[in-house]
Design a protein around this motif. Structure first.
Motif, PDB file in Angstrom:
ATOM      1  N   LYS A  28      -3.700   4.376   3.813  1.00  0.00           N
ATOM      2  CA  LYS A  28      -4.810   3.453   4.102  1.00  0.00           C
ATOM      3  C   LYS A  28      -5.230   3.597   5.563  1.00  0.00           C
ATOM      4  O   LYS A  28      -4.480   4.139   6.386  1.00  0.00           O
ATOM      5  CB  LYS A  28      -4.365   2.023   3.810  1.00  0.00           C
ATOM      6  CG  LYS A  28      -3.220   1.538   4.691  1.00  0.00           C
ATOM      7  CD  LYS A  28      -2.655   0.193   4.240  1.00  0.00           C
ATOM      8  CE  LYS A  28      -1.469  -0.208   5.092  1.00  0.00           C
ATOM      9  NZ  LYS A  28      -0.801  -1.420   4.574  1.00  0.00           N
ATOM     10  N   TYR A  32      -3.505   5.593   8.835  1.00  0.00           N
ATOM     11  CA  TYR A  32      -3.104   4.959  10.109  1.00  0.00           C
ATOM     12  C   TYR A  32      -3.720   5.719  11.286  1.00  0.00           C
ATOM     13  O   TYR A  32      -3.095   5.922  12.327  1.00  0.00           O
ATOM     14  CB  TYR A  32      -1.581   4.910  10.248  1.00  0.00           C
ATOM     15  CG  TYR A  32      -0.840   4.006   9.265  1.00  0.00           C
ATOM     16  CD1 TYR A  32      -1.276   3.814   7.965  1.00  0.00           C
ATOM     17  CD2 TYR A  32       0.330   3.353   9.650  1.00  0.00           C
ATOM     18  CE1 TYR A  32      -0.587   2.998   7.079  1.00  0.00           C
ATOM     19  CE2 TYR A  32       1.035   2.522   8.765  1.00  0.00           C
ATOM     20  CZ  TYR A  32       0.557   2.369   7.473  1.00  0.00           C
ATOM     21  OH  TYR A  32       1.253   1.572   6.593  1.00  0.00           O
ATOM     22  N   TRP A  74      -4.841  -1.630  -3.610  1.00  0.00           N
ATOM     23  CA  TRP A  74      -4.319  -2.960  -3.915  1.00  0.00           C
ATOM     24  C   TRP A  74      -5.052  -4.126  -3.278  1.00  0.00           C
ATOM     25  O   TRP A  74      -4.656  -5.262  -3.458  1.00  0.00           O
ATOM     26  CB  TRP A  74      -2.844  -3.055  -3.553  1.00  0.00           C
ATOM     27  CG  TRP A  74      -2.522  -2.653  -2.132  1.00  0.00           C
ATOM     28  CD1 TRP A  74      -2.869  -3.341  -1.004  1.00  0.00           C
ATOM     29  CD2 TRP A  74      -1.797  -1.506  -1.706  1.00  0.00           C
ATOM     30  NE1 TRP A  74      -2.399  -2.687   0.102  1.00  0.00           N
ATOM     31  CE2 TRP A  74      -1.731  -1.559  -0.304  1.00  0.00           C
ATOM     32  CE3 TRP A  74      -1.186  -0.438  -2.375  1.00  0.00           C
ATOM     33  CZ2 TRP A  74      -1.089  -0.576   0.445  1.00  0.00           C
ATOM     34  CZ3 TRP A  74      -0.546   0.528  -1.621  1.00  0.00           C
ATOM     35  CH2 TRP A  74      -0.501   0.460  -0.228  1.00  0.00           C
ATOM     36  N   HIS A 157       5.495  -7.251  -1.860  1.00  0.00           N
ATOM     37  CA  HIS A 157       5.546  -6.708  -0.489  1.00  0.00           C
ATOM     38  C   HIS A 157       6.460  -7.598   0.348  1.00  0.00           C
ATOM     39  O   HIS A 157       6.459  -8.823   0.203  1.00  0.00           O
ATOM     40  CB  HIS A 157       4.120  -6.685   0.078  1.00  0.00           C
ATOM     41  CG  HIS A 157       3.937  -5.849   1.313  1.00  0.00           C
ATOM     42  ND1 HIS A 157       4.643  -4.699   1.573  1.00  0.00           N
ATOM     43  CD2 HIS A 157       3.082  -5.986   2.358  1.00  0.00           C
ATOM     44  CE1 HIS A 157       4.228  -4.184   2.729  1.00  0.00           C
ATOM     45  NE2 HIS A 157       3.296  -4.953   3.232  1.00  0.00           N
ATOM     46  N   THR A 198       8.338   0.933   4.762  1.00  0.00           N
ATOM     47  CA  THR A 198       9.163   1.846   5.569  1.00  0.00           C
ATOM     48  C   THR A 198      10.482   1.219   6.024  1.00  0.00           C
ATOM     49  O   THR A 198      11.552   1.813   5.812  1.00  0.00           O
ATOM     50  CB  THR A 198       8.379   2.370   6.786  1.00  0.00           C
ATOM     51  OG1 THR A 198       7.288   3.152   6.323  1.00  0.00           O
ATOM     52  CG2 THR A 198       9.259   3.220   7.697  1.00  0.00           C
ATOM     53  N   ARG A 213       6.960   2.472  -1.002  1.00  0.00           N
ATOM     54  CA  ARG A 213       5.632   2.661  -0.399  1.00  0.00           C
ATOM     55  C   ARG A 213       5.808   2.810   1.107  1.00  0.00           C
ATOM     56  O   ARG A 213       6.036   1.830   1.801  1.00  0.00           O
ATOM     57  CB  ARG A 213       4.734   1.445  -0.686  1.00  0.00           C
ATOM     58  CG  ARG A 213       4.509   1.139  -2.165  1.00  0.00           C
ATOM     59  CD  ARG A 213       3.534  -0.029  -2.327  1.00  0.00           C
ATOM     60  NE  ARG A 213       3.903  -1.185  -1.553  1.00  0.00           N
ATOM     61  CZ  ARG A 213       4.680  -2.177  -1.986  1.00  0.00           C
ATOM     62  NH1 ARG A 213       5.157  -2.173  -3.216  1.00  0.00           N
ATOM     63  NH2 ARG A 213       4.975  -3.180  -1.185  1.00  0.00           N
ATOM     64  N   GLY A 215       4.447   3.920   4.820  1.00  0.00           N
ATOM     65  CA  GLY A 215       3.323   4.208   5.697  1.00  0.00           C
ATOM     66  C   GLY A 215       3.838   4.684   7.050  1.00  0.00           C
ATOM     67  O   GLY A 215       3.971   5.880   7.304  1.00  0.00           O
ATOM     68  N   LEU A 216       4.189   3.733   7.891  1.00  0.00           N
ATOM     69  CA  LEU A 216       4.554   4.032   9.282  1.00  0.00           C
ATOM     70  C   LEU A 216       5.503   5.220   9.429  1.00  0.00           C
ATOM     71  O   LEU A 216       5.318   6.062  10.305  1.00  0.00           O
ATOM     72  CB  LEU A 216       5.187   2.790   9.933  1.00  0.00           C
ATOM     73  CG  LEU A 216       5.313   2.890  11.451  1.00  0.00           C
ATOM     74  CD1 LEU A 216       3.957   2.740  12.113  1.00  0.00           C
ATOM     75  CD2 LEU A 216       6.286   1.857  11.990  1.00  0.00           C
ATOM     76  N   TYR A 352       2.121   0.467  15.119  1.00  0.00           N
ATOM     77  CA  TYR A 352       1.147   0.584  14.020  1.00  0.00           C
ATOM     78  C   TYR A 352      -0.287   0.464  14.577  1.00  0.00           C
ATOM     79  O   TYR A 352      -1.190   1.193  14.197  1.00  0.00           O
ATOM     80  CB  TYR A 352       1.285  -0.582  13.032  1.00  0.00           C
ATOM     81  CG  TYR A 352       2.477  -0.666  12.127  1.00  0.00           C
ATOM     82  CD1 TYR A 352       3.719  -1.079  12.597  1.00  0.00           C
ATOM     83  CD2 TYR A 352       2.359  -0.419  10.756  1.00  0.00           C
ATOM     84  CE1 TYR A 352       4.803  -1.244  11.739  1.00  0.00           C
ATOM     85  CE2 TYR A 352       3.436  -0.572   9.890  1.00  0.00           C
ATOM     86  CZ  TYR A 352       4.661  -0.980  10.388  1.00  0.00           C
ATOM     87  OH  TYR A 352       5.725  -1.144   9.545  1.00  0.00           O
TER      88      TYR A 352
HETATM   89  C1  LIG Z   1       0.616  -1.068   4.498  1.00  0.00           C
HETATM   90  C2  LIG Z   1       1.448  -1.340   3.329  1.00  0.00           C
HETATM   91  C3  LIG Z   1       2.632  -0.610   3.103  1.00  0.00           C
HETATM   92  C4  LIG Z   1       3.218   0.363   4.105  1.00  0.00           C
HETATM   93  O1  LIG Z   1       3.955  -0.335   5.079  1.00  0.00           O
HETATM   94  P1  LIG Z   1       4.758   0.446   6.221  1.00  0.00           P
HETATM   95  O2  LIG Z   1       5.498  -0.621   6.945  1.00  0.00           O
HETATM   96  O3  LIG Z   1       3.734   1.117   7.084  1.00  0.00           O
HETATM   97  O4  LIG Z   1       5.631   1.420   5.545  1.00  0.00           O
HETATM   98  C5  LIG Z   1       3.306  -0.821   1.911  1.00  0.00           C
HETATM   99  N1  LIG Z   1       2.843  -1.703   0.997  1.00  0.00           N
HETATM  100  C6  LIG Z   1       1.734  -2.447   1.200  1.00  0.00           C
HETATM  101  C7  LIG Z   1       1.297  -3.402   0.155  1.00  0.00           C
HETATM  102  C8  LIG Z   1       1.021  -2.311   2.373  1.00  0.00           C
HETATM  103  O5  LIG Z   1      -0.079  -3.055   2.578  1.00  0.00           O
END
Ligand SMILES: *Cc1c(COP(=O)(O)O)cnc(C)c1O
Length: 382
Positions: A28, A32, A74, A157, A198, A213, A215-216, A352
Motif C-alpha cells: 500500500k 511505503y 481492505w 489487525h 511485521t 501481512r 509491510g515495514l 514508517y
Molecule cells: C499496513 C498494514 C499491515 C502491514 O503492517 P506492517 O507493520 O508494516 O508490517 C498489515 N495489515 C494491515 C491491515 C495493514 O493496514
C-alpha cells in the motif's frame, strides 16, 4: 534509490520467520514510498505469495501492470469501485457495511466476489465489532450458498505488536481464535486466516496462522524501538541522496533559513541541500543527518519547502569544493551512515512515516532489478 535485492533479501528473511505460514507483501501507499509495481514483482520473486493494499484503486494499478498474484484490498469508502475489484479478481476485505455492495457488484459482474471478513479484535479501527460478527458470518454464508461470493479469508489487525511486552496482543489473539471458532461453526472454511503484521511476524509465531501481512519489514526497517534493522537481519531498501547544490563561505553570525533560528558561530561554509518538506522531509526534523564526503552534518535552521542547509564548518578557501558532492540523507546504514530511523528520531515520528512521505517529486531509481537469486552470494547473512 531503491535496492530491489534488499527487498528480496527481506522477503526471504520474513518468509523464513513465518514458515510454514505464507507471506503477503503489503505494498500500500506505493509500497511505503518505494514504488508499488517493482516492489511487488521483487517480493513475488522472493517467495511472497500474496499482495496486500489498502484501496481497491491501488490493487487495480497492480493488475493494470500485469501482476496477477492473489491480491487483497481492505479499506473502502462508499465511493469504492467494488465492481472493478470483482472484475479484476481482487479480493475484498469486508468489515460489514460493504457486504451488500460487494454482492451487488458480483451480480452485476456475473462473477462471485472473493472476500476476507475482517473482525475488530481490539484495535478499534475497521473490522466488524464483535457483537456483529455472528450475523456478518451468517449473511456472508447465505451469499456464499447462493454462489455470489466466496469467503476466502478471515483476518484482524494487531494494535501493540511493536511492544512485545504488552498484554493486549494475547487478548487480541484469544479473541481472534474465538471468532474463528464461531465462523467455523457457521460452516466457513477459509483458505487463509491472518493476523500478524511485521512485528508479530518477528516476535509472535503464535499469531502467524496461515498468512502473515508484512509491510515495514520488507522495506528493511525495524518496527521495534531499540532494535536495529541489522539486528533483525533486515536491509533498508531505500537510499535518499542528492548533491550539494550550493556551497558558500559566510561570516560569523550569519543567520540561516526562515526565522533565522541558527547563526554561524564563526566563519563557516554553508552547504545547500536541495530537498525540503515538499519532498517529504518533515519540517520539524532540524538536526537530521546529512552525510557529505564521509562526514555527517546536522541540518541547521528551518527546513524549507525545497531546501535545507548544513553548516560545513570552516573549510577555508577550498570550501566551495563540495559543490556537487553527494549528500546522503539516509541509506542502509551498513557503514555507519545515516538512516531513516535517525530522521524519524529527529522528527519525533516513526520510520514508517519517513519513507512513506518521500514525495513523487523525488525521482525513484531502482537497482538490482534482475533477480540473481541466492546464487549471487548476497544472501545468508544478517
Ligand atoms: C499496513 C498494514 C499491515 C502491514 O503492517 P506492517 O507493520 O508494516 O508490517 C498489515 N495489515 C494491515 C491491515 C495493514 O493496514
Amino acid at each position: 534509490m531503491i535496492d530491489l535485492d534488499a527487498i528480496r533479501h527481506n522477503v526471504r528473511r520474513l518468509a523464513a520467520a513465518a514458515s510454514p505460514a505464507k507471506v503477503m507483501a503489503v505494498v500500500k501507499a506505493d509500497a511505503y514510498g518505494h514504488g508499488a509495481v517493482p516492489v511487488a514483482r521483487a517480493a513475488l520473486e522472493a517467495g511472497a505469495s500474496w499482495l496486500g493494499v489498502a484501496h481497491i484503486s491501488e490493487a487495480l494499478a497492480l493488475r493494470a501492470a500485469g501482476i496477477d498474484a492473489p491480491l487483497l484490498a481492505w479499506l473502502h469508502t462508499t465511493e469504492s469501485n467494488f465492481g472493478a475489484a470483482v472484475a479484476a479478481g481482487v479480493d475484498i476485505g469486508c468489515s460489514g457495511w460493504e457486504l451488500d455492495r460487494i454482492v451487488a457488484a458480483a451480480r452485476e459482474q456475473e462473477r462471485p466476489a472473493r472476500i476476507h471478513l475482517k473482525v475488530d479484535t481490539g484495535l478499534g479501527r475497521n473490522g466488524a465489532a464483535l457483537d456483529r460478527w455472528d450475523s456478518l458470518v451468517g449473511e456472508a454464508m447465505e451469499y456464499q450458498d447462493q454462489g455470489l461470493l466466496r469467503v476466502v479469508g478471515i483476518f484482524s489487525h494487531l494494535a501493540v505488536a511493536d511492544e512485545p511486552e504488552r498484554p493486549e496482543t494475547d487478548q487480541q489473539l484469544a479473541t481472534f481464535r474465538e471468532v474463528l471458532a464461531v465462523a467455523e461453526d457457521a460452516g466457513v472454511d477459509p483458505e487463509v486466516r491472518h493476523l500478524a503484521n511485521t512485528p508479530a511476524t518477528l516476535s509472535r509465531p503464535d499469531t502467524h496462522f496461515d498468512l502473515v501481512r508484512v509491510g515495514l519489514g520488507i522495506y528493511g526497517l525495524s518496527p521495534f524501538q531499540g532494535q536495529s534493522s541489522a539486528e533483525l537481519g533486515l536491509r533498508p531498501a531505500m537510499t535518499l541522496k542528492t548533491v550539494v547544490s550550493q556551497c558558500k563561505e559566510v561570516p560569523e553570525g550569519q543567520g540561516v533559513s526562515y526565522g533565522l533560528r541558527y547563526h554561524t558561530s564563526g566563519r563557516s561554509t554553508l552547504g545547500l541541500i536541495p530537498v525540503g518538506y515538499a519532498d517529504g522531509i518533515p519540517r520539524v526534523a532540524t538536526g537530521g543527518p546529512v552525510r557529505i564526503a564521509g562526514r555527517t552534518y546536522p541540518v541547521v535552521g528551518r527546513i524549507a519547502m525545497d531546501q535545507m542547509v548544513v553548516d560545513l564548518g570552516d573549510l577555508g578557501p577550498g570550501g566551495a569544493g563540495l559543490l556537487g558532492a553527494e549528500a546522503e540523507l539516509f541509506g542502509d546504514g551498513a557503514d555507519g551512515g545515516p538512516t531513516a530511523d535517525d530522521w524519524a528520531h529527529a522528527a519525533g515520528t516513526i520510520n514508517y512515516e519517513i519513507v512513506t512521505r518521500i514525495s513523487p517529486r523525488v525521482p525513484r531509481s531502482f537497482i538490482n532489478e534482475e533477480d540473481r537469486g541466492v546464487a549471487a552470494g548476497r544472501e545468508g547473512g544478517a
